[in-house]
Design a protein around this motif. Structure first.
Motif, mmCIF file in Angstrom:
data_model
loop_
_atom_site.group_PDB
_atom_site.id
_atom_site.type_symbol
_atom_site.label_atom_id
_atom_site.label_comp_id
_atom_site.label_asym_id
_atom_site.label_seq_id
_atom_site.Cartn_x
_atom_site.Cartn_y
_atom_site.Cartn_z
ATOM 1 N N ALA A 1 16.728 53.988 83.106
ATOM 2 C CA ALA A 1 16.914 55.468 83.188
ATOM 3 C C ALA A 1 18.398 56.226 82.664
ATOM 4 O O ALA A 1 19.251 55.839 83.392
ATOM 5 C CB ALA A 1 16.380 55.972 84.359
ATOM 6 N N GLU A 2 18.329 57.200 82.041
ATOM 7 C CA GLU A 2 19.499 57.996 81.706
ATOM 8 C C GLU A 2 19.534 59.102 82.476
ATOM 9 O O GLU A 2 18.578 60.048 82.618
ATOM 10 C CB GLU A 2 19.674 58.348 80.358
ATOM 11 C CG GLU A 2 19.467 57.358 79.282
ATOM 12 C CD GLU A 2 19.538 58.132 77.936
ATOM 13 O OE1 GLU A 2 20.484 57.390 76.936
ATOM 14 O OE2 GLU A 2 19.156 58.756 77.379
ATOM 15 N N GLY A 3 21.001 59.534 83.160
ATOM 16 C CA GLY A 3 20.869 61.065 83.598
ATOM 17 C C GLY A 3 20.750 61.107 85.189
ATOM 18 O O GLY A 3 20.269 62.094 85.435
ATOM 19 N N VAL A 4 20.805 59.885 85.596
ATOM 20 C CA VAL A 4 20.763 60.003 87.497
ATOM 21 C C VAL A 4 21.795 60.617 87.945
ATOM 22 O O VAL A 4 23.146 60.165 87.911
ATOM 23 C CB VAL A 4 20.503 58.529 87.850
ATOM 24 C CG1 VAL A 4 20.144 58.750 89.066
ATOM 25 C CG2 VAL A 4 19.277 57.967 86.937
ATOM 26 N N GLU A 5 21.602 61.753 88.492
ATOM 27 C CA GLU A 5 22.793 62.492 89.020
ATOM 28 C C GLU A 5 22.514 62.614 90.675
ATOM 29 O O GLU A 5 23.343 62.773 91.188
ATOM 30 C CB GLU A 5 22.837 63.948 88.697
ATOM 31 C CG GLU A 5 23.219 64.107 87.080
ATOM 32 C CD GLU A 5 23.308 65.275 86.564
ATOM 33 O OE1 GLU A 5 23.084 66.227 87.394
ATOM 34 O OE2 GLU A 5 23.825 65.502 85.411
ATOM 35 N N GLN B 1 21.544 54.793 84.709
ATOM 36 C CA GLN B 1 23.275 55.174 84.393
ATOM 37 C C GLN B 1 23.261 56.639 84.502
ATOM 38 O O GLN B 1 22.242 57.432 84.467
ATOM 39 C CB GLN B 1 23.690 54.819 83.020
ATOM 40 C CG GLN B 1 23.009 55.593 81.930
ATOM 41 C CD GLN B 1 23.200 55.245 80.565
ATOM 42 O OE1 GLN B 1 22.947 54.333 79.905
ATOM 43 N NE2 GLN B 1 24.405 55.548 79.966
ATOM 44 N N GLY B 2 24.356 57.206 84.937
ATOM 45 C CA GLY B 2 24.246 58.802 85.400
ATOM 46 C C GLY B 2 25.600 59.034 86.193
ATOM 47 O O GLY B 2 26.192 58.146 86.911
ATOM 48 N N TYR B 3 25.826 60.093 86.251
ATOM 49 C CA TYR B 3 26.902 60.874 87.159
ATOM 50 C C TYR B 3 26.921 60.363 88.495
ATOM 51 O O TYR B 3 28.109 60.528 89.222
ATOM 52 C CB TYR B 3 27.003 62.483 86.855
ATOM 53 C CG TYR B 3 27.333 62.819 85.412
ATOM 54 C CD1 TYR B 3 27.697 61.794 84.455
ATOM 55 C CD2 TYR B 3 27.126 64.244 85.227
ATOM 56 C CE1 TYR B 3 27.874 62.402 83.113
ATOM 57 C CE2 TYR B 3 27.346 64.487 83.731
ATOM 58 C CZ TYR B 3 27.628 63.729 82.913
ATOM 59 O OH TYR B 3 27.953 64.324 81.572
ATOM 60 N N LEU B 4 25.622 60.188 89.088
ATOM 61 C CA LEU B 4 25.653 59.498 90.461
ATOM 62 C C LEU B 4 26.789 58.531 90.731
ATOM 63 O O LEU B 4 27.386 58.386 91.574
ATOM 64 C CB LEU B 4 24.236 59.260 90.829
ATOM 65 C CG LEU B 4 24.018 58.479 92.231
ATOM 66 C CD1 LEU B 4 24.475 59.588 93.493
ATOM 67 C CD2 LEU B 4 22.536 58.282 91.982
ATOM 68 N N TRP B 5 26.707 57.592 89.732
ATOM 69 C CA TRP B 5 27.623 56.516 89.863
ATOM 70 C C TRP B 5 28.915 56.762 89.142
ATOM 71 O O TRP B 5 30.215 56.386 89.738
ATOM 72 C CB TRP B 5 26.953 55.147 89.309
ATOM 73 C CG TRP B 5 25.687 55.058 90.128
ATOM 74 C CD1 TRP B 5 25.824 54.230 91.277
ATOM 75 C CD2 TRP B 5 24.266 54.991 89.707
ATOM 76 N NE1 TRP B 5 24.480 54.189 91.661
ATOM 77 C CE2 TRP B 5 23.651 54.300 90.802
ATOM 78 C CE3 TRP B 5 23.825 55.554 88.666
ATOM 79 C CZ2 TRP B 5 22.063 54.545 90.819
ATOM 80 C CZ3 TRP B 5 22.388 55.630 88.479
ATOM 81 C CH2 TRP B 5 21.520 54.982 89.857
ATOM 82 N N SER B 6 28.640 57.334 87.774
ATOM 83 C CA SER B 6 30.199 57.250 86.959
ATOM 84 C C SER B 6 29.613 58.048 85.819
ATOM 85 O O SER B 6 28.660 57.805 84.981
ATOM 86 C CB SER B 6 30.614 55.776 86.716
ATOM 87 O OG SER B 6 31.754 56.040 85.744
ATOM 88 N N LYS B 7 30.870 58.878 85.706
ATOM 89 C CA LYS B 7 30.833 59.381 84.051
ATOM 90 C C LYS B 7 31.235 58.148 83.187
ATOM 91 O O LYS B 7 31.587 57.305 83.702
ATOM 92 C CB LYS B 7 31.828 60.526 84.128
ATOM 93 C CG LYS B 7 31.268 61.857 84.847
ATOM 94 C CD LYS B 7 31.790 63.007 84.396
ATOM 95 C CE LYS B 7 31.262 64.092 84.956
ATOM 96 N NZ LYS B 7 31.801 65.343 84.813
#
Ligand code: C2E
Ligand code: MG
Ligand code: MG
Ligand code: MG
Length: 282
Positions: free
Chosen positions: A235-239, A256-262
């Protein structure tokens, strides 16, 4: 009066259009220079396995350190590179750079799959499969550590012997991923034709997943469909943390997503991989 207004609008339009042409021309010249002067850089966004929280791969994303404008994102220059054909050399540079980096991590004991985005145009010359094979041989990267991200429309392409090239690429041992899934063709025939390894659900379904029951139904269905075809789902874009736990409940494999890291530099990524080393030093 109305005629004047029309004329003024036309003049304004003409001015804007000329400005646009000048900007585009400047971008093209600057971009050629950027390639020569090493202003381009790959950043890496980590992907995490949802069941274990383990960092299990990265996506390479192109960045341009423009001498006057600062960091420029790919959405501003990839289209220009595609139109001018510059994407062929640029795209090959990206693949090579990503492989060189992945080899370093691999030799340091961290075997991460590195995913690289491709443009449709890169299939036009017919050279891509050989070029990829040559880069793998030159860098010594095990083929299974390279993943190529394609969009649905590229998998459906009937031109330039794309299908044949995809088969050749798979024969080298690299993985194929379907990027931005759900935003392209609704014809799913290509899913049965191609042994892609990974399906990446587009961020438009993910960003607000917690607040849309309809998106939840769609995403859950996509995950089941992908699993029944033997594909791994990212899944892409998990914030939001709520979105991450919903995805876990739906058995989504990675995210992947800003929740974990840019997307971060290679050095910053190394720090994410080896946090214990940093703790010891600080
Ligand atoms: P993409 O392949 O779908 O990459 C994911 C994009 O989502 C990246 O934008 C990433 O920074 C962004 N993103 C990641 N997590 C989040 C999040 O939690 N929230 C939000 N709002 N966004 C998130 P980026 O780096 O600007 O890249 C945009 C697109 O440019 C990529 O979309 C890809 O299609 C293209 N691109 C990037 N690098 C390359 C390249 O080397 N070659 C080619 N052909 N295309 C590239
Ligand atoms: Mg991508
Ligand atoms: Mg995407
Ligand atoms: Mg994309």
């Amino acid at each position: 009066k109305a005629k004047d207004a029309g004329r003024n609008t036309y003049l304004l339009y003409k001015q804007e259009w000329q400005q646009h042409q000048t900007d585009t021309l400047k971008l093209i010249t600057d971009l050629r220079q950027a390639v020569r002067e090493q202003q381009l850089e790959l950043h890496y966004q980590p992907k995490y396995e949802l069941s274990s929280g383990r960092l299990n791969g990265v996506e390479a994303l192109l960045r341009w350190r423009h001498p006057e404008l600062g960091w420029v994102g790919p959405q501003h220059f990839i289209p220009v590179a595609e139109e001018t054909g510059l994407i062929d050399s640029l795209g090959l540079w990206v693949i090579r750079q990503a492989c060189l980096q992945a080899v370093q991590w691999h030799q340091a004991g961290q075997s991460l799959v590195v995913a690289v985005n491709l443009s449709a145009r890169q299939f036009r010359s017919g050279q891509l499969p050989e070029q990829v094979a040559a880069v793998l041989a030159e860098t010594g990267l095990p083929a299974e550590l390279l993943e190529l991200e394609l969009t649905e429309s590229m998998l459906m392409d009937e031109q330039y012997q794309v299908q044949q090239q995809l088969t050749q690429l798979m024969a080298t041992g690299v993985k194929l991923a379907i990027d931005d899934f759900g935003t392209g063709y609704s014809n799913l025939h290509y899913l049965s034709k191609f042994q892609a390894a990974t399906l990446k659900i587009d961020q438009s379904f993910i960003l607000q997943l917690n607040s849309s029951i309809r998106d939840q139904a769609l995403v859950s269905g996509m995950i089941q469909l992908a699993h029944s075809l033997g594909l791994v789902v990212v899944a892409e874009g998990v914030e939001l943390p709520e979105v991450a736990s919903l995805l876990s409940q739906m058995q989504c494999d990675s995210a992947q997503g800003y929740l974990w890291s840019k997307p971060v530099t290679a050095e910053q990524l190394w720090q994410l991989l080896t946090p214990e080393l940093i703790e010891k030093h600080s």
